[in-house]
Design a protein around this motif. Sequence first.
Motif, PDB file in Angstrom:
ATOM      1  N   TYR A   1      30.818   3.408 -13.163  1.00 46.98           N
ATOM      2  CA  TYR A   1      30.067   4.012 -12.051  1.00 46.98           C
ATOM      3  C   TYR A   1      30.916   5.051 -11.300  1.00 46.98           C
ATOM      4  CZ  TYR A   1      26.609   0.149 -12.485  1.00 46.98           C
ATOM      5  OH  TYR A   1      25.652  -0.733 -12.921  1.00 46.98           O
ATOM      6  N   THR A   2      32.187   4.726 -11.044  1.00 49.60           N
ATOM      7  CA  THR A   2      32.990   5.679 -10.261  1.00 49.60           C
ATOM      8  C   THR A   2      33.302   6.934 -11.089  1.00 49.60           C
ATOM      9  OG1 THR A   2      34.958   4.403 -10.783  1.00 49.60           O
ATOM     10  CG2 THR A   2      34.021   4.051  -8.621  1.00 49.60           C
ATOM     11  N   LYS A   3      33.425   6.749 -12.406  1.00 52.32           N
ATOM     12  CA  LYS A   3      33.634   7.956 -13.252  1.00 52.32           C
ATOM     13  C   LYS A   3      32.420   8.861 -13.130  1.00 52.32           C
ATOM     14  CE  LYS A   3      36.901   6.372 -16.718  1.00 52.32           C
ATOM     15  NZ  LYS A   3      36.943   5.363 -17.778  1.00 52.32           N
ATOM     16  N   TYR A   4      31.235   8.263 -13.139  1.00 54.75           N
ATOM     17  CA  TYR A   4      30.016   9.074 -13.022  1.00 54.75           C
ATOM     18  C   TYR A   4      29.995   9.796 -11.668  1.00 54.75           C
ATOM     19  CZ  TYR A   4      25.169  10.560 -13.220  1.00 54.75           C
ATOM     20  OH  TYR A   4      24.034  11.334 -13.234  1.00 54.75           O
ATOM     21  N   ILE A   5      30.323   9.079 -10.623  1.00 53.16           N
ATOM     22  CA  ILE A   5      30.294   9.691  -9.281  1.00 53.16           C
ATOM     23  C   ILE A   5      31.322  10.831  -9.208  1.00 53.16           C
ATOM     24  CG2 ILE A   5      30.741   9.257  -6.816  1.00 53.16           C
ATOM     25  CD1 ILE A   5      29.613   6.415  -7.305  1.00 53.16           C
ATOM     26  N   ASP A   6      32.515  10.568  -9.724  1.00 58.15           N
ATOM     27  CA  ASP A   6      33.554  11.606  -9.704  1.00 58.15           C
ATOM     28  C   ASP A   6      33.127  12.849 -10.496  1.00 58.15           C
ATOM     29  OD1 ASP A   6      35.081   9.944  -8.220  1.00 58.15           O
ATOM     30  OD2 ASP A   6      36.405   9.312  -9.857  1.00 58.15           O
ATOM     31  N   ALA A   7      32.325  12.616 -11.538  1.00 57.89           N
ATOM     32  CA  ALA A   7      31.912  13.745 -12.386  1.00 57.89           C
ATOM     33  C   ALA A   7      30.739  14.529 -11.780  1.00 57.89           C
ATOM     34  CB  ALA A   7      31.531  13.227 -13.781  1.00 57.89           C
ATOM     35  N   HIS A   8      30.215  14.060 -10.665  1.00 56.49           N
ATOM     36  CA  HIS A   8      29.060  14.743 -10.046  1.00 56.49           C
ATOM     37  C   HIS A   8      29.318  15.023  -8.567  1.00 56.49           C
ATOM     38  CE1 HIS A   8      27.430  12.997 -13.730  1.00 56.49           C
ATOM     39  NE2 HIS A   8      26.538  13.964 -13.672  1.00 56.49           N
ATOM     40  N   PRO A   9      30.395  15.756  -8.285  1.00 58.36           N
ATOM     41  CA  PRO A   9      30.762  15.976  -6.879  1.00 58.36           C
ATOM     42  C   PRO A   9      29.748  16.802  -6.098  1.00 58.36           C
ATOM     43  CG  PRO A   9      32.117  17.318  -8.340  1.00 58.36           C
ATOM     44  CD  PRO A   9      31.307  16.429  -9.219  1.00 58.36           C
ATOM     45  N   GLU A  10      28.956  17.593  -6.811  1.00 55.83           N
ATOM     46  CA  GLU A  10      27.973  18.429  -6.110  1.00 55.83           C
ATOM     47  C   GLU A  10      26.846  17.598  -5.518  1.00 55.83           C
ATOM     48  OE1 GLU A  10      28.256  21.846  -6.077  1.00 55.83           O
ATOM     49  OE2 GLU A  10      30.199  21.495  -7.021  1.00 55.83           O
ATOM     50  N   THR A  11      26.529  16.512  -6.215  1.00 56.85           N
ATOM     51  CA  THR A  11      25.331  15.757  -5.831  1.00 56.85           C
ATOM     52  C   THR A  11      25.624  14.353  -5.292  1.00 56.85           C
ATOM     53  OG1 THR A  11      25.212  15.292  -8.192  1.00 56.85           O
ATOM     54  CG2 THR A  11      23.621  16.881  -7.302  1.00 56.85           C
ATOM     55  N   MET A  12      26.885  13.906  -5.447  1.00 56.61           N
ATOM     56  CA  MET A  12      27.172  12.531  -5.014  1.00 56.61           C
ATOM     57  C   MET A  12      28.436  12.487  -4.189  1.00 56.61           C
ATOM     58  SD  MET A  12      26.317  10.138  -8.263  1.00 56.61           S
ATOM     59  CE  MET A  12      25.828   8.778  -7.221  1.00 56.61           C
ATOM     60  N   SER A  13      28.389  11.686  -3.124  1.00 57.57           N
ATOM     61  CA  SER A  13      29.675  11.417  -2.464  1.00 57.57           C
ATOM     62  C   SER A  13      29.738   9.976  -2.017  1.00 57.57           C
ATOM     63  CB  SER A  13      29.937  12.408  -1.329  1.00 57.57           C
ATOM     64  OG  SER A  13      29.208  12.053  -0.220  1.00 57.57           O
ATOM     65  N   LEU A  14      30.952   9.449  -2.094  1.00 59.11           N
ATOM     66  CA  LEU A  14      31.202   8.041  -1.803  1.00 59.11           C
ATOM     67  C   LEU A  14      32.160   7.987  -0.621  1.00 59.11           C
ATOM     68  CD1 LEU A  14      31.326   4.987  -2.594  1.00 59.11           C
ATOM     69  CD2 LEU A  14      33.078   5.596  -4.259  1.00 59.11           C
ATOM     70  N   MET A  15      31.731   7.367   0.473  1.00 60.46           N
ATOM     71  CA  MET A  15      32.576   7.299   1.669  1.00 60.46           C
ATOM     72  C   MET A  15      33.050   5.867   1.857  1.00 60.46           C
ATOM     73  SD  MET A  15      30.127   9.676   4.065  1.00 60.46           S
ATOM     74  CE  MET A  15      31.265   9.899   5.415  1.00 60.46           C
ATOM     75  N   LEU A  16      34.339   5.635   1.563  1.00 63.21           N
ATOM     76  CA  LEU A  16      34.906   4.296   1.744  1.00 63.21           C
ATOM     77  C   LEU A  16      35.277   4.091   3.210  1.00 63.21           C
ATOM     78  CD1 LEU A  16      37.174   4.202  -1.442  1.00 63.21           C
ATOM     79  CD2 LEU A  16      34.919   3.156  -1.140  1.00 63.21           C
ATOM     80  N   ASN A  17      35.590   2.866   3.578  1.00 66.40           N
ATOM     81  CA  ASN A  17      35.958   2.540   4.968  1.00 66.40           C
ATOM     82  C   ASN A  17      34.915   3.052   5.960  1.00 66.40           C
ATOM     83  OD1 ASN A  17      38.610   1.300   4.542  1.00 66.40           O
ATOM     84  ND2 ASN A  17      39.185   3.338   3.792  1.00 66.40           N
ATOM     85  N   THR A  18      33.688   3.087   5.540  1.00 68.21           N
ATOM     86  CA  THR A  18      32.612   3.616   6.387  1.00 68.21           C
ATOM     87  C   THR A  18      31.522   2.551   6.508  1.00 68.21           C
ATOM     88  OG1 THR A  18      33.122   5.834   5.570  1.00 68.21           O
ATOM     89  CG2 THR A  18      30.981   5.538   6.648  1.00 68.21           C
ATOM     90  N   LYS A  19      31.380   2.022   7.714  1.00 70.38           N
ATOM     91  CA  LYS A  19      30.506   0.861   7.889  1.00 70.38           C
ATOM     92  C   LYS A  19      29.167   1.261   8.518  1.00 70.38           C
ATOM     93  CE  LYS A  19      30.427  -3.664  10.042  1.00 70.38           C
ATOM     94  NZ  LYS A  19      30.203  -3.975  11.422  1.00 70.38           N
ATOM     95  N   ALA A  20      28.094   1.019   7.785  1.00 72.36           N
ATOM     96  CA  ALA A  20      26.763   1.286   8.354  1.00 72.36           C
ATOM     97  C   ALA A  20      26.513   0.295   9.479  1.00 72.36           C
ATOM     98  CB  ALA A  20      25.706   1.141   7.271  1.00 72.36           C
ATOM     99  N   GLU A  21      25.996   0.837  10.599  1.00 72.55           N
ATOM    100  CA  GLU A  21      25.740  -0.025  11.757  1.00 72.55           C
ATOM    101  C   GLU A  21      24.245  -0.159  12.020  1.00 72.55           C
ATOM    102  OE1 GLU A  21      28.295  -1.354  13.224  1.00 72.55           O
ATOM    103  OE2 GLU A  21      30.000  -0.022  12.868  1.00 72.55           O
ATOM    104  N   GLU A  22      23.502   0.889  11.658  1.00 76.62           N
ATOM    105  CA  GLU A  22      22.099   0.931  12.041  1.00 76.62           C
ATOM    106  C   GLU A  22      21.317   1.788  11.048  1.00 76.62           C
ATOM    107  OE1 GLU A  22      21.770   2.827  15.861  1.00 76.62           O
ATOM    108  OE2 GLU A  22      19.574   2.874  15.742  1.00 76.62           O
TER     109      GLU A  22
END
Length: 595
Positions: free
Chosen positions: A270-291
């Motif tokens: 999954y992370t290889k796929y995300i890394d290969a699609h930087p234009e359309t996907m971004s992954l934000m770690l240490n980011t906590k949804a609150e609402e």
Amino acid sequence: MKKILSLVLALAMLLCATPVMAETSYTGTADSQIGGVGAVTVTVTLADDGSIAAVTVDECKDTPGICELPCAEIPAAMVALNSINVDTVSGATLTSMAIMNAVKTALENGGVDTTALMEKKEVVVEKADDETLECDVVVIGAGGAGLAAAITAEQNGANVIVVEKMPKVGGNTILAGGAVNAVEDRSEFAIKQNDSVYWHYTQTLSGGDYQGDPELVMTLVENAYDGIQWTKELGMEWLGEEAVFTVSGGLWPRAWKPVMVAGTGFFDTYTKYIDAHPETMSLMLNTKAEEILVDENGAACGIVATGETGNTITINAKSVVVATGGFAKNVKLRMAYDAIWGMLDEKVLSTNHEGATGDGVKMLQALHADFIQMGNIQLLPLGDPKTGSLSGNIEHGVDSRIFVNKSGLRYGDEGGRRDDMTRDLFAQEDAYMWIVMDSDTYPTGDELNNFGETANQLVEAGRAVKADSLEELATLMNVDAENLKATIAEYNEYCIGGSKEGQADQFGRTLFGAPIDNAPFYAGARVPTVHHTMGGVRIDTLCRVYNENGEIIENLYAAGEVTGGIHGTNRLGGNALTDTVVFGRIAGESAALCK
Ligand code: ADP
């Protein structure tokens, strides 16, 4: 982390620019509680002024999926801060502590006074500016369901942002044994196995006491095999038919195994796929949804999250996928909801990662979402006695092992449902048992278990015992040798080639492999452990979320352990990862296609 890395780089440049100084290296090991004695081995190098020049983790025997991040970050922080007392990595506390202990031990054994280096240095983190981002689909949670949803949404044309509160992807999914139940209906293999999609459906439904929604269960089993094919198309590697097995509580040999250990293969892919699609996907770690944000019509339209530095991140989106996992690590919640066990306080350990705290429940409650079967909490009889984790488990599949109590006696059907097996275990002295098996599974002892550990490593770490005779094994287990021998002799009668082959034994067990008679023998201790919260938010077969009035909350989708109504009172072993892939994909597609 970026700051620490730039500090490390700056330090490295400084070192390059100065004349070479004499350095001394020290090696040490420490127990992480998970991995046992000597689980972490490090080398620490001091410059001649006594400052830390380098730290490397030479070996970490802890669980794959947990150990990687602390092994990279703790040494970097030590060098950057010139301290051996740094912050632990969230989600990997024990491994972080073990690395620090190993470094301290290495230095002290080398005669170094560590007083100054033990001084804790405060890392001053500057709060970044608040920001607002836009995308088509925002996914909360980078576990199995969340990343399957994110990738599928992208494959359906969406621009996707994934937020993950922990410093790494994977959630509980990465810690799972890797078994994925799936049947290719009417295939030669399925026919040989006496299996079918309908039999998987029936067992899933009846295994959960018919509380699972038949439509959701049918969706799960019908799309399971396709789910595996989809991961293959993404590049994930799987073992072949010969490796299909009956996972504990799976009730039938239909669990497929990835090539990579535990759940790590999914995230590698999954992370290889995300890394290969930087234009359309971004992954934000240490980011906590609150609402979860809703518009004036009550339709989901984004989220508010807290970023790594405590800043507020607003993400406006056309749709939201909630894939926050379960709440097995939230003792308050599990005690409030539990309708099965009646005592899930902190004394009962859990297999789960630290982030399984039920944040999704809180966020969805704020929208008056409907929750179903929240009292259905799954325990396993397979937890590590110290940590509750699944790792360290010597078993491979149901057919080849037995459970014996502290008296050296079998006490129940080891091929049964997970809830029954756990209830049986609670009834034993100290709710403590040994899994016993022989060398059919471990011809040399260097073969891997389902968590990437060899039997010999587990023995060396004191997490399992090994002996050439049953008498000797009984001594190491501290159980009555006559009882153990008699119980195994009786069990062997029901095994392949035994005098009672083909019959069910006195506990109702019907799944028997070869007898336990091939020395050396192995045993590993296990206790009950909280594993999966099967209740959750109400969804339909398109993963749409419903409110308490039975209405769809527009543009809001959920998948994975945060949802309820699939597994009923008791989840079949091997159905959880299937759930993440099948419903993750559906949620992603629905979210991408919604107007
Ligand atoms: P599932 O099997 O349903 O995918 P996992 O446990 O594998 O569940 O993944 C759930 C993920 O969601 C975990 O990585 C967890 O840290 C993450 N998560 C939980 N709550 C939040 C939150 N508030 N914000 C962002 N991520 C979250």
